[in-house]
Design a protein around this motif. Structure first.
Motif, short mmCIF file in Angstrom:
data_model
loop_
_atom_site.label_atom_id
_atom_site.label_comp_id
_atom_site.label_asym_id
_atom_site.label_seq_id
_atom_site.Cartn_x
_atom_site.Cartn_y
_atom_site.Cartn_z
N VAL A 138 0.97 -1.21 -6.06
CA VAL A 138 2.23 -1.91 -5.78
C VAL A 138 3.36 -1.34 -6.62
CG1 VAL A 138 3.39 -4.14 -5.91
CG2 VAL A 138 1.04 -4.01 -5.07
N GLY A 139 3.11 -1.16 -7.92
CA GLY A 139 4.14 -0.63 -8.79
C GLY A 139 4.53 0.79 -8.44
N GLY A 140 3.55 1.63 -8.10
CA GLY A 140 3.86 3.00 -7.72
C GLY A 140 4.67 3.08 -6.45
N ALA A 141 4.30 2.27 -5.46
CA ALA A 141 5.04 2.27 -4.21
C ALA A 141 6.48 1.82 -4.43
CB ALA A 141 4.35 1.37 -3.19
N PHE A 142 6.65 0.79 -5.21
CA PHE A 142 7.99 0.27 -5.46
C PHE A 142 8.82 1.28 -6.26
CE2 PHE A 142 11.10 -2.45 -7.65
CZ PHE A 142 11.65 -3.10 -6.56
N GLY A 143 8.23 1.87 -7.29
CA GLY A 143 8.97 2.82 -8.12
C GLY A 143 9.38 4.07 -7.36
N PHE A 144 8.47 4.65 -6.59
CA PHE A 144 8.80 5.87 -5.85
C PHE A 144 9.74 5.56 -4.69
CE2 PHE A 144 5.44 7.87 -8.22
CZ PHE A 144 5.81 9.20 -8.25
N GLY A 145 9.71 4.34 -4.16
CA GLY A 145 10.68 3.97 -3.13
C GLY A 145 12.09 3.98 -3.68
N LEU A 146 12.27 3.43 -4.87
CA LEU A 146 13.60 3.45 -5.50
C LEU A 146 13.99 4.86 -5.92
CD1 LEU A 146 13.52 0.20 -7.68
CD2 LEU A 146 14.35 0.53 -5.35
N TRP A 201 -4.62 2.14 3.93
CA TRP A 201 -3.41 1.57 3.32
C TRP A 201 -2.16 2.07 4.05
CZ3 TRP A 201 0.88 3.47 0.62
CH2 TRP A 201 1.64 2.50 -0.05
N LEU A 202 -2.16 3.35 4.43
CA LEU A 202 -0.99 3.90 5.12
C LEU A 202 -0.79 3.28 6.50
CD1 LEU A 202 -1.24 7.71 4.24
CD2 LEU A 202 0.47 6.08 3.45
N LEU A 203 -1.87 2.81 7.13
CA LEU A 203 -1.75 2.18 8.44
C LEU A 203 -1.16 0.78 8.37
CD1 LEU A 203 -5.06 3.32 10.16
CD2 LEU A 203 -2.74 4.11 10.65
N SER A 270 8.36 -4.19 0.69
CA SER A 270 7.48 -4.40 1.84
C SER A 270 6.34 -3.38 1.86
CB SER A 270 8.28 -4.31 3.14
OG SER A 270 9.30 -5.28 3.19
N VAL A 271 6.68 -2.10 1.66
CA VAL A 271 5.65 -1.06 1.68
C VAL A 271 4.69 -1.24 0.51
CG1 VAL A 271 5.25 1.44 1.52
CG2 VAL A 271 7.16 0.57 2.88
N ALA A 272 5.19 -1.72 -0.61
CA ALA A 272 4.35 -1.88 -1.79
C ALA A 272 3.21 -2.87 -1.56
CB ALA A 272 5.20 -2.34 -2.98
N VAL A 273 3.44 -3.91 -0.78
CA VAL A 273 2.40 -4.94 -0.60
C VAL A 273 1.69 -4.84 0.73
CG1 VAL A 273 3.58 -6.57 -2.13
CG2 VAL A 273 4.09 -6.60 0.32
N ALA A 274 2.27 -4.12 1.71
CA ALA A 274 1.67 -4.11 3.05
C ALA A 274 1.42 -2.72 3.59
CB ALA A 274 2.57 -4.87 4.03
N GLY A 275 1.81 -1.66 2.88
CA GLY A 275 1.68 -0.33 3.44
C GLY A 275 2.77 -0.05 4.46
N LEU A 276 2.57 0.99 5.25
CA LEU A 276 3.57 1.36 6.26
C LEU A 276 3.40 0.53 7.52
CD1 LEU A 276 3.70 5.27 5.97
CD2 LEU A 276 5.43 3.63 5.23
N VAL A 277 4.41 -0.24 7.86
CA VAL A 277 4.42 -1.05 9.07
C VAL A 277 5.63 -0.63 9.89
CG1 VAL A 277 4.44 -3.38 10.04
CG2 VAL A 277 3.31 -2.96 7.84
N GLU A 325 -10.99 -5.94 11.42
CA GLU A 325 -9.55 -6.14 11.47
C GLU A 325 -8.82 -4.84 11.80
OE1 GLU A 325 -6.09 -7.40 8.32
OE2 GLU A 325 -7.91 -8.62 8.42
N MET A 326 -7.89 -4.92 12.74
CA MET A 326 -7.11 -3.75 13.15
C MET A 326 -5.87 -3.63 12.28
SD MET A 326 -5.71 -2.81 16.96
CE MET A 326 -7.39 -2.96 17.60
N PRO A 327 -5.56 -2.41 11.78
CA PRO A 327 -4.36 -2.23 10.94
C PRO A 327 -3.09 -2.62 11.67
CG PRO A 327 -5.83 -0.34 10.75
CD PRO A 327 -6.37 -1.19 11.87
N LEU A 328 -2.12 -3.12 10.91
CA LEU A 328 -0.87 -3.58 11.50
C LEU A 328 -0.08 -2.44 12.13
CD1 LEU A 328 0.49 -6.12 8.86
CD2 LEU A 328 -0.47 -6.62 11.10
N GLY A 329 -0.12 -1.26 11.49
CA GLY A 329 0.66 -0.15 12.01
C GLY A 329 0.29 0.24 13.42
#
Length: 354
Positions: A138-146, A201-203, A270-277, A325-329
């Protein structure tokens, strides 16, 4: 480029349609609550809606317990954080897409265009590749997003001729760079242990939703949403063009920068907690525009509500459709793409004409 989303409220006659549309927002709020209640009730273990209402009320008021311990565990510990997270993520992505379509005056823009989603995805993938915990993901996704946003804004300042074009180009380049890094990470990942978790996770998925993730997502998403909703009347003016906006007292560069930062904040959260949607930030703003019109004062809150309800429905389908379970993406693309084609075919004149 023609103004496809703006409806600047500069005269009394133009304000009247917005006043007529405002009562639609409470209706959308009620529909969203009903969707959330339905999502809490349905699943492989069905819980009666009246018991859910009593159970939720019992967390605040003294209500006699008529539900079983198993029902309480299913609703409060498993489904409620997942529904809250879907409301936040769906609302944030839809609101970000609607705001970007107004900023760039282009109905094909989504949060992916500023490169933040790609940067956030690389941050999460890097944490998974290094074998770090979920908090690091979560922290990595948020940090690299910014970080991706900072790169986009830095490149955008290199040329002052056409700021909108420079932001689009820098976002495209930055997104492609981080996408290449994600591909490299998948190439070097262990195919037995690391690669499956990275791909899943990417899905995109809300299967690991917890109250901690709800809080983690709520802070950036609600903060970004508050900024965008507070500036929604300025977005009407900004959609007229930089010269007109400056003449009306709205600094276009500053306003655009603040809006882009708010969208990036929501996208990274959003990406940090749910991946790519995908597709939520592209399809839902068109639904909101069809429902409320082009006035951003009403369209943006409607997009947030519709986006939350939309992703909640998608997530409910993903966890009940099959045993695995089917990925959201996958679902958002399978449902969103044909639905967008139908919208284009039936409402192209109303949505896209000047």
């Amino acid at each position: 480029m023609p103004d496809l989303t703006a409806e600047a409220p500069t005269t009394g006659g133009e304000k009247a349609p917005a006043r007529r549309r405002i009562p639609q927002l409470p209706l959308l709020a009620v529909v969203t609550l009903l969707v959330a209640l339905t999502a809490l009730a349905v699943g492989r273990y069905v819980v009666p809606p009246n018991e859910i209402i009593r159970m939720l009320a019992g967390q605040i008021f003294p209500v006699g317990q008529t539900w079983t311990a198993q029902e309480q565990t299913v609703v409060l510990d498993v489904r409620l954080p997942r529904v809250l997270l879907s409301l936040l993520v769906g609302g944030g992505l839809a609101l970000g897409g609607a705001a970007l379509q107004g900023v760039f005056r282009n109905p094909l823009v989504s949060p992916d265009v500023i490169g933040v989603a790609s940067g956030a995805s690389f941050g999460g993938v890097l944490a998974l590749l290094l074998g770090l915990g979920s908090a690091a993901v979560v922290g990595g996704a948020f940090g690299f997003g910014l970080l991706a946003l900072a790169v986009v804004m830095l490149i955008g300042r290199l040329n002052t001729g056409n700021p909108i074009l420079m932001i689009v180009l820098s976002g495209t380049v930055t997104g492609a760079f981080f996408t290449a890094l994600v591909s490299f990470a998948k190439y070097v990942a262990d195919p037995e242990s690391e690669l499956p978790s990275i791909v899943f996770w990417l899905l995109g998925s809300l299967a690991t939703a917890t109250y901690a993730k709800v809080v983690t997502a709520a802070v950036p998403i609600l903060l970004g949403a508050a900024v965008i909703l507070a500036l929604r009347w300025r977005l009407n003016i900004l959609s007229l063009g930089d010269d007109d906006a400056l003449a009306l007292g709205v600094p276009p560069r500053l306003t655009r920068g603040v809006l882009l930062c708010a969208v990036a904040l929501m996208t990274a959260g959003s990406v940090a907690v749910a991946g790519l949607v995908g597709w939520v930030g592209l399809v839902v703003p068109h639904l909101a525009r069809l429902w409320t019109g082009s006035d951003h004062r009403v369209q943006l809150p409607a997009a947030f509500l519709i986006g939350g309800a939309y992703l909640t429905v998608i997530d409910t389908v993903s966890r009940t459709l099959t045993a695995a379970e089917m990925p959201l993406g996958i679902l958002t693309a399978v449902i969103g793409a044909p639905f967008f084609i139908v919208l284009l075919a039936r409402s192209r004149n109303r949505m896209w004409s000047q």
